[in-house]
Write a protein that holds these residues in place. Structure first.
Motif, PDB file in Angstrom:
ATOM      1  N   PHE A   4       0.802  -1.284   0.042  1.00 44.15           N
ATOM      2  CA  PHE A   4       0.056   0.085  -0.150  1.00 44.15           C
ATOM      3  C   PHE A   4       0.982   1.287  -0.036  1.00 44.15           C
ATOM      4  CE2 PHE A   4      -2.392  -3.544   1.787  1.00 44.15           C
ATOM      5  CZ  PHE A   4      -3.572  -3.451   1.381  1.00 44.15           C
ATOM      6  N   VAL A   5       0.493   2.276  -0.715  1.00 45.10           N
ATOM      7  CA  VAL A   5       1.451   3.465  -1.038  1.00 45.10           C
ATOM      8  C   VAL A   5       0.760   4.537  -0.612  1.00 45.10           C
ATOM      9  CG1 VAL A   5       2.941   4.493  -2.688  1.00 45.10           C
ATOM     10  CG2 VAL A   5       2.429   2.115  -2.981  1.00 45.10           C
ATOM     11  N   PHE A   6       1.480   5.587   0.141  1.00 45.25           N
ATOM     12  CA  PHE A   6       0.841   6.984   0.083  1.00 45.25           C
ATOM     13  C   PHE A   6       0.638   7.627  -1.085  1.00 45.25           C
ATOM     14  CE2 PHE A   6       1.970   6.506   4.420  1.00 45.25           C
ATOM     15  CZ  PHE A   6       1.307   7.498   5.318  1.00 45.25           C
ATOM     16  N   ASP A   7      -0.242   8.419  -1.270  1.00 45.56           N
ATOM     17  CA  ASP A   7      -0.420   9.060  -2.733  1.00 45.56           C
ATOM     18  C   ASP A   7       0.494  10.305  -2.696  1.00 45.56           C
ATOM     19  OD1 ASP A   7      -1.506  11.395  -1.034  1.00 45.56           O
ATOM     20  OD2 ASP A   7      -3.491  10.707  -1.157  1.00 45.56           O
ATOM     21  N   ASP A   8       0.278  11.053  -3.947  1.00 48.02           N
ATOM     22  CA  ASP A   8       1.312  12.021  -4.161  1.00 48.02           C
ATOM     23  C   ASP A   8       0.809  13.211  -4.106  1.00 48.02           C
ATOM     24  OD1 ASP A   8      -0.231  11.709  -6.629  1.00 48.02           O
ATOM     25  OD2 ASP A   8       1.330  11.315  -7.917  1.00 48.02           O
ATOM     26  N   VAL A   9       0.025  13.612  -3.404  1.00 50.02           N
ATOM     27  CA  VAL A   9      -0.684  14.999  -3.130  1.00 50.02           C
ATOM     28  C   VAL A   9       0.655  16.005  -2.957  1.00 50.02           C
ATOM     29  CG1 VAL A   9      -3.057  14.302  -2.526  1.00 50.02           C
ATOM     30  CG2 VAL A   9      -1.043  14.691  -0.760  1.00 50.02           C
ATOM     31  N   ALA A  10       0.408  16.969  -2.996  1.00 56.21           N
ATOM     32  CA  ALA A  10       1.440  18.026  -3.192  1.00 56.21           C
ATOM     33  C   ALA A  10       1.863  18.752  -1.716  1.00 56.21           C
ATOM     34  CB  ALA A  10       1.394  19.244  -4.062  1.00 56.21           C
ATOM     35  N   ASP A  11       1.464  18.063  -0.789  1.00 54.22           N
ATOM     36  CA  ASP A  11       1.871  18.598   0.659  1.00 54.22           C
ATOM     37  C   ASP A  11       2.133  17.210   1.445  1.00 54.22           C
ATOM     38  OD1 ASP A  11      -0.585  17.839   1.849  1.00 54.22           O
ATOM     39  OD2 ASP A  11      -1.380  19.378   0.710  1.00 54.22           O
ATOM     40  N   PRO A  12       2.506  17.520   2.627  1.00 61.23           N
ATOM     41  CA  PRO A  12       2.624  16.235   3.496  1.00 61.23           C
ATOM     42  C   PRO A  12       1.625  15.532   4.040  1.00 61.23           C
ATOM     43  CG  PRO A  12       4.091  18.116   4.249  1.00 61.23           C
ATOM     44  CD  PRO A  12       3.070  18.736   3.267  1.00 61.23           C
ATOM     45  N   ASN A  13       0.344  16.063   3.549  1.00 65.45           N
ATOM     46  CA  ASN A  13      -0.860  15.557   3.993  1.00 65.45           C
ATOM     47  C   ASN A  13      -1.282  14.182   3.010  1.00 65.45           C
ATOM     48  OD1 ASN A  13      -1.210  17.025   6.584  1.00 65.45           O
ATOM     49  ND2 ASN A  13      -1.868  18.723   5.199  1.00 65.45           N
ATOM     50  N   GLY A  14      -0.462  13.635   2.570  1.00 65.74           N
ATOM     51  CA  GLY A  14      -0.592  12.318   1.637  1.00 65.74           C
ATOM     52  C   GLY A  14      -1.461  11.297   2.429  1.00 65.74           C
ATOM     53  N   ALA A  15      -2.234  10.495   1.782  1.00 66.77           N
ATOM     54  CA  ALA A  15      -2.977   9.430   2.278  1.00 66.77           C
ATOM     55  C   ALA A  15      -2.486   8.183   1.937  1.00 66.77           C
ATOM     56  CB  ALA A  15      -4.352   9.875   2.364  1.00 66.77           C
ATOM     57  N   CYS A  16      -2.620   7.250   2.691  1.00 71.88           N
ATOM     58  CA  CYS A  16      -2.296   5.721   2.080  1.00 71.88           C
ATOM     59  C   CYS A  16      -3.575   5.059   2.758  1.00 71.88           C
ATOM     60  CB  CYS A  16      -1.195   5.115   2.885  1.00 71.88           C
ATOM     61  SG  CYS A  16      -0.894   3.506   2.341  1.00 71.88           S
ATOM     62  N   GLU A  17      -4.239   4.318   1.750  1.00 71.53           N
ATOM     63  CA  GLU A  17      -5.467   3.512   2.322  1.00 71.53           C
ATOM     64  C   GLU A  17      -5.345   2.168   2.220  1.00 71.53           C
ATOM     65  OE1 GLU A  17      -9.808   4.358   1.076  1.00 71.53           O
ATOM     66  OE2 GLU A  17      -9.348   2.809  -0.364  1.00 71.53           O
ATOM     67  N   VAL A  18      -5.474   1.422   3.460  1.00 69.89           N
ATOM     68  CA  VAL A  18      -5.308   0.035   3.615  1.00 69.89           C
ATOM     69  C   VAL A  18      -6.558  -0.638   3.795  1.00 69.89           C
ATOM     70  CG1 VAL A  18      -4.527  -1.703   4.911  1.00 69.89           C
ATOM     71  CG2 VAL A  18      -3.139   0.095   4.729  1.00 69.89           C
ATOM     72  N   THR A  19      -7.066  -1.512   2.379  1.00 69.33           N
ATOM     73  CA  THR A  19      -8.306  -2.139   2.541  1.00 69.33           C
ATOM     74  C   THR A  19      -8.185  -3.522   2.652  1.00 69.33           C
ATOM     75  OG1 THR A  19      -8.215  -2.387   0.162  1.00 69.33           O
ATOM     76  CG2 THR A  19      -9.175  -0.372   1.023  1.00 69.33           C
ATOM     77  N   ALA A  20      -9.377  -4.217   3.260  1.00 68.12           N
ATOM     78  CA  ALA A  20      -9.396  -5.735   3.621  1.00 68.12           C
ATOM     79  C   ALA A  20     -10.664  -6.112   3.739  1.00 68.12           C
ATOM     80  CB  ALA A  20      -8.466  -5.980   4.808  1.00 68.12           C
ATOM     81  N   THR A  21     -10.698  -7.471   3.418  1.00 68.29           N
ATOM     82  CA  THR A  21     -12.074  -8.086   3.832  1.00 68.29           C
ATOM     83  C   THR A  21     -12.085  -9.230   4.420  1.00 68.29           C
ATOM     84  OG1 THR A  21     -11.875  -9.458   1.839  1.00 68.29           O
ATOM     85  CG2 THR A  21     -13.114  -7.251   1.509  1.00 68.29           C
ATOM     86  N   GLY A  22     -12.942  -9.755   5.295  1.00 70.34           N
ATOM     87  CA  GLY A  22     -13.015 -10.836   6.283  1.00 70.34           C
ATOM     88  C   GLY A  22     -14.094 -11.518   6.123  1.00 70.34           C
ATOM     89  N   THR A  23     -14.356 -12.785   6.560  1.00 72.85           N
ATOM     90  CA  THR A  23     -15.591 -13.316   6.756  1.00 72.85           C
ATOM     91  C   THR A  23     -15.485 -14.526   7.758  1.00 72.85           C
ATOM     92  OG1 THR A  23     -17.186 -14.932   5.544  1.00 72.85           O
ATOM     93  CG2 THR A  23     -14.881 -15.283   5.208  1.00 72.85           C
TER      94      THR A  23
END
Length: 260
Positions: A4-23
């Motif tokens: 999972f990779v932090f996005d490349d927005v133009a300031d330090p407030n980049g975000a990295c989304e981690v998704t998962a599923t379970g059952t």
């Protein structure tokens, strides 16, 4: 894929989304599944849904961390109040290599690879990022009263004359330009003087014989890959680097630990 990779927005407030599923496979209610993700110091962790319960989850790390060591392996845990054991998986978190949204003082200017790799064992000596130094990899330059190693925009790539690439090439460039600083400070303590360098090889005439070079030749060893005696001396005296030595510290995407 656990990358999972932090996005490349133009300031330090980049975000990295981690998704998962379970059952629960219908054994117990899926709505009561509970999730937990290891935190990153310097980032704020949020979840959707909040609180993190149910069969699907999207965690988001908000803001890139200041420390390179905060990237890498993070534990994602799935549990259920009616089940006595937890399911744990490892996810890997990376920074976007070419983005400039690290939280350092040169954010928006120096690339993430320079900021974060400068915290690893690949770095060497004192250097600064200067993409306008006149060389795509790096250069040693005279700054007012001292020699300064500069790292340039392609020091994360490769040079066709060398086998190193990525973080290994950065390590070589740091050591190469750092040796130029040592040489320049020794030979030219007040700056380069062309009238003391008759053959234009960046070694003063007075030093050439004792260093094993011909004071009348720009390139005493014409059959090697170095264009002049100054470069030859630099490469044969600089600190050496072992390819792969910093792979465990490389959290760039793409990079030596990324599944590409």
């Amino acid at each position: 894929d656990n990358n999972f990779v932090f996005d490349d927005v133009a300031d330090p407030n980049g975000a990295c989304e981690v998704t998962a599923t379970g059952t629960t496979h219908g054994v117990v209610p899926q709505a009561e599944l509970e999730w937990d993700l290891e935190a990153i110091d310097g980032s704020t962790l949020t979840s959707d849904p909040d609180p993190p319960k149910g069969p699907t989850i999207a965690f988001t790390y908000n803001r890139l961390p200041a420390s390179n060591s905060e990237f890498g392996n993070k534990t994602l845990t799935l549990s259920h109040p009616d089940v006595p054991c937890d399911d744990r998986q490892t996810v890997q978190v990376f920074f976007a290599e070419e983005a400039t949204n690290h939280p350092g003082p040169d954010t928006g200017f120096s690339p993430n690879w320079y900021y974060y790799w400068s915290q690893t064992s690949a770095t060497w000596g004192s250097h600064l990022y200067n993409p306008n130094c006149g060389n795509p990899w790096g250069r040693c330059m005279w700054y007012e009263d001292h020699w300064q190693a500069c790292i340039s925009y392609d020091a994360n790539e490769s040079n066709p004359l060398f086998v190193e690439e990525g973080i290994d090439w950065f390590a070589v460039v740091c050591r190469h330009e750092g040796q130029h600083v040592i040489d320049g400070s020794t030979w030219w303590p007040t700056g380069y003087e062309a009238n003391q360098d008759n053959d234009n090889d960046w070694i003063p005439y007075a030093w050439e014989l004792q260093l094993g070079y011909d004071p009348g030749l720009t390139d005493t060893f014409p059959y090697d890959q170095y264009p002049n005696d100054g470069e030859h001396h630099c490469e044969t005296h600089r600190a050496q680097w072992t390819v792969g030595a910093a792979d465990a510290e490389d959290w760039a995407w793409p990079g030596h630990q990324a599944d590409q």
